[in-house]
Scaffold this motif. Structure first.
Motif, PDB file in Angstrom:
ATOM      1  N   THR A 237       0.844  -1.200   0.000  1.00 14.68           N
ATOM      2  CA  THR A 237       0.000   0.000   0.000  1.00 14.68           C
ATOM      3  C   THR A 237       0.877   1.247   0.000  1.00 14.68           C
ATOM      4  O   THR A 237       0.636   2.199  -0.743  1.00 14.68           O
ATOM      5  CB  THR A 237      -0.928  -0.003   1.231  1.00 14.68           C
ATOM      6  N   ALA A 238       1.927   1.208   0.827  1.00 11.94           N
ATOM      7  CA  ALA A 238       2.829   2.362   0.928  1.00 11.94           C
ATOM      8  C   ALA A 238       3.533   2.633  -0.396  1.00 11.94           C
ATOM      9  O   ALA A 238       3.923   3.774  -0.674  1.00 11.94           O
ATOM     10  CB  ALA A 238       3.850   2.117   2.036  1.00 11.94           C
ATOM     11  N   ALA A 239       3.692   1.592  -1.211  1.00  8.50           N
ATOM     12  CA  ALA A 239       4.453   1.747  -2.463  1.00  8.50           C
ATOM     13  C   ALA A 239       3.596   2.284  -3.614  1.00  8.50           C
ATOM     14  O   ALA A 239       4.125   2.583  -4.685  1.00  8.50           O
ATOM     15  CB  ALA A 239       5.064   0.399  -2.859  1.00  8.50           C
ATOM     16  N   VAL A 240       2.293   2.407  -3.409  1.00 11.13           N
ATOM     17  CA  VAL A 240       1.416   2.872  -4.494  1.00 11.13           C
ATOM     18  C   VAL A 240       1.658   4.366  -4.762  1.00 11.13           C
ATOM     19  O   VAL A 240       1.787   5.162  -3.822  1.00 11.13           O
ATOM     20  CB  VAL A 240      -0.067   2.602  -4.144  1.00 11.13           C
ATOM     21  N   ASP A 241       1.725   4.707  -6.040  1.00  9.24           N
ATOM     22  CA  ASP A 241       1.933   6.113  -6.442  1.00  9.24           C
ATOM     23  C   ASP A 241       0.926   7.035  -5.783  1.00  9.24           C
ATOM     24  O   ASP A 241      -0.276   6.782  -5.857  1.00  9.24           O
ATOM     25  CB  ASP A 241       1.727   6.237  -7.964  1.00  9.24           C
ATOM     26  N   GLY A 242       1.400   8.094  -5.177  1.00 11.46           N
ATOM     27  CA  GLY A 242       0.481   9.077  -4.596  1.00 11.46           C
ATOM     28  C   GLY A 242       0.199   8.838  -3.118  1.00 11.46           C
ATOM     29  O   GLY A 242      -0.256   9.735  -2.421  1.00 11.46           O
ATOM     30  N   VAL A 243       0.467   7.628  -2.619  1.00 16.01           N
ATOM     31  CA  VAL A 243       0.185   7.341  -1.211  1.00 16.01           C
ATOM     32  C   VAL A 243       1.328   7.873  -0.347  1.00 16.01           C
ATOM     33  O   VAL A 243       2.471   7.454  -0.498  1.00 16.01           O
ATOM     34  CB  VAL A 243      -0.014   5.824  -0.955  1.00 16.01           C
TER      35      VAL A 243
END
Ligand code: 5AD
Ligand code: SF4
Length: 444
Positions: A237-243
């Motif tokens: 989740t932390a690696a998703v763009d924009g997060v």
């Protein structure tokens, strides 16, 4: 139920959502709204302005349930003023008391229990098909009139997006009604969770709140045949763009394992905050509560987490007056709080819930004793919150602007500042004061 606006095009239908209880209840309220929004309803903040109301109820304590039921009672006049209005009652109390709610409040259009949330879009469609048909015509008439629907204003900040990863609870804490009203644990597939995270991030969410009754027990075999655990989900989740940030709620102590602690340590986007209910500091009471940990083992987990992430702040829940709780037991709770030093604590008087194991117990703590213990506990906890807030004076903290000049720091403290205000932006705010539970500051 079409409404005319000044004799011109029919007005859009307005939806108000209210949720009692926990973050999951708030998130479920949002999901309940989904099928109505898809049919052209626009969200409104005030129930008085609404053509439809979704009321998501809570039953965790009698007081929570009573608040929801009294609101249903108060909505009678609103509903009777125009029978075309739609009132949907959903959630945990609706699961526990569905039949009774239908009888007691016959003007409620639809009662949907917490276990039926997955099925809800179909239920609402079937139940309200005729009304929706009229609504569709209203929409088409409006569109033909050239008006564009107002941009939906969410009831929760679109910058912080809840993502439900699991539902239900497999434990049997003796005081708790939740397993009965929510059922056993069900985990959402990895791909579905990640797709929702990506979609919400693409739509502007900067903070993702992973939700579940025992959120960190989540584990699945993904489409690639590999097992994924909650620690993997946190990293992904932390690696998703924009997060920019990831939070989760509510973790179960049993799954705050070394793997999750390691994931915390190596994931800067994981917030500096964990809310993990301890419930009591007495091992005798914890055992009667069937919590499956001791005060010492709970503290040990938190100490490990603090060692891995020294900036982390801890929040917790505590119950006073569990059946048979003695003065000695209560002293152990105060002692534990003194060592745990939660920055925030939600404290409750024990409330017997019908059908739970503890409700069968007769060693009730007298109401006045419960009251006194709660007051002493609150004094201690309020002092710790104040200390934590004072410690922040003069410091600069990173705040995610949620609603324009208001947001949360990484450790979950609420922060208010004047300018600049721009939802979705991360700001450095220097803390200059406090007001109740909110830190006041100036943007750097
Ligand atoms: N009585 C009092 N508090 C309760 N909680 C859950 N069940 C009860 C009950 N029967 C509290 C717990 C839990 C929080 C959501 O509500 O502290 O963590
Ligand atoms: Fe209330 Fe528990 Fe249901 Fe949340 S899960 S709404 S706290 S009963």
């Amino acid at each position: 139920m079409a409404r005319e606006s000044d004799g011109e095009a029919p007005a859009l239908m307005r939806l108000h959502v209210v949720a009692f209880g926990c973050q999951m209840s708030v998130a479920d309220g949002g999901e309940m709204a989904g099928p109505l929004l898809a049919r052209g309803f626009i969200p409104v903040k005030d129930s008085k302005d609404a053509d439809a109301i979704v009321l998501n109820t809570c039953t965790v304590r009698q007081h929570a349930e009573d608040k929801a039921l009294s609101m249903i009672g108060r909505l009678r006049a609103w509903k009777e003023a125009d029978p075309d209005r739609v009132l949907i009652v959903s959630g945990c109390a609706a699961e526990r008391l569905g039949g009774w709610i239908r009888e007691r409040f016959p003007y409620v259009d639809l009662v949907v229990g917490a276990k039926s949330i997955e099925d809800y879009p179909r239920i609402v469609e079937t139940a309200l098909a005729a009304k929706f048909e009229m609504l569709r015509e209203t929409r088409e008439a409006f569109a033909a009139g050239g008006g564009a629907p107002a941009a939906p204003i969410g009831w929760s900040s679109p910058v912080v997006a809840p993502v439900t990863v699991m539902r239900g609870c497999n434990y049997s804490c003796s005081y708790c009604i939740v397993p009965r009203v929510r059922g056993r644990e069900a985990y959402r597939p990895y791909e579905a969770v990640m797709a929702e995270v990506r979609a919400k991030a693409a739509a502007g969410a900067r903070e993702i709140l992973l939700l579940g009754q025992t959120v960190n027990s989540w584990r699945v075999v993904a489409g690639d045949g590999r097992q994924r655990r909650f620690a993997d989900l946190l990293r992904a989740t932390a690696a998703v763009d924009g997060v920019a940030r990831v939070r989760f709620e509510s973790p179960h102590p049993r799954f705050l394992d070394d793997e999750l602690i390691a994931a915390f340590a190596e994931t800067p986007a994981a917030c500096d905050h964990i809310h993990m209910p301890v419930q009591s500091g007495s091992d005798r009471v914890l055992s009667r509560m069937r919590r499956n940990y001791t005060a010492a083992s709970f503290l040990e987990r938190i100490e490990r987490l603090r060692a891995a992430r020294p900036s982390i702040e801890v929040g917790t829940d505590i119950i006073v007056g569990f059946p048979s709780e003695t003065d000695e037991d209560f002293e152990r709770t105060l002692e534990l709080v003194g060592r745990l030093k939660p920055a925030t604590a939600y404290t409750f008087k024990y409330s017997p819930r019908e059908g739970t194991e503890a409700a069968e117990r007769t060693e009730d703590v007298p109401a006045q004793v419960k009251e006194e213990r709660l007051a002493r506990l609150n004094e201690l906890c309020d002092g710790l919150t104040e200390d934590a807030m004072k410690a922040r004076l003069g410091r600069t903290v990173e705040v995610l602007d949620e609603t324009g000049g208001y947001g949360r720091a990484r450790d979950a403290f609420r922060v208010k500042w004047e300018t600049p205000a721009e939802p979705g932006r991360l700001r450095k705010v220097r803390i200059t004061g406090t007001m109740k539970r909110t830190l006041l500051g100036e943007c750097e």
